[in-house]
Design a protein around this motif. Sequence first.
Motif, short mmCIF file in Angstrom:
data_model
loop_
_atom_site.label_atom_id
_atom_site.label_comp_id
_atom_site.label_asym_id
_atom_site.label_seq_id
_atom_site.Cartn_x
_atom_site.Cartn_y
_atom_site.Cartn_z
N ARG A 28 0.81 -1.22 0.00
CA ARG A 28 0.00 0.00 0.00
C ARG A 28 0.85 1.26 0.00
NH1 ARG A 28 -4.54 -0.81 4.50
NH2 ARG A 28 -5.81 0.27 2.99
N SER B 150 -7.82 7.06 1.71
CA SER B 150 -6.95 6.72 2.82
C SER B 150 -7.71 6.95 4.12
CB SER B 150 -5.69 7.61 2.80
OG SER B 150 -4.96 7.44 3.99
N LEU C 212 -5.35 5.87 -1.54
CA LEU C 212 -4.48 4.75 -1.20
C LEU C 212 -4.56 3.70 -2.29
CD1 LEU C 212 -2.67 4.02 1.21
CD2 LEU C 212 -4.61 2.77 2.16
N THR D 272 -3.48 -0.16 -3.43
CA THR D 272 -3.14 -1.45 -2.85
C THR D 272 -2.95 -2.47 -3.97
OG1 THR D 272 -4.51 -0.92 -0.93
CG2 THR D 272 -3.88 -3.23 -1.20
#
Length: 164
Positions: free
Chosen positions: A56, A91, A99, A101
């Motif tokens: 991440r 996030s 974010l 991932t």
Amino acid sequence: MAESDFLDPKQLGAYFALMEAVSLLQHEVEKQLRAEGDLSWIQFQLLARLADAEGRLTMTELADGVVYSRSGLTYQAGLLEKAGLITRGPSPDDERATLVTITEAGAALVARVLPGHVQVARSLLFDPLSDTDVDRLGDLMTRIRAHMRGLPPRSAAPRRRRTA
């Protein structure tokens, strides 16, 4: 033009040798990544950085890490997300940040293409060098990178106004 506006022959030779070597290496890396994973160099960098960061990072961290424009990164992330290799979301720590991932499929793809990537890097870049050469090259490139990263980022440069 003043003499200081030019590179001396030794500097010019080093500059052209570096640029050509980088181009040749990048061409072969791109070829390997396309053949083995249908990935571009930038897509591989994004996935590899995510895999290395335990999966991440924020979009800003990715853009800064791979030295790529935020708009270009958004486009590439969209392609990777559509392919099921990453996910993007807000996030929990910063509502302004996105974010990113890596998915299991993304991590598996990195693991699949990495051996070929290493083989290309080793055969083209490291095989003709001694251990001492690799140490010196690492030291030089680390110093050059630190110098370049110490300059104001592109985002801090004043924007030119468009004329109608």
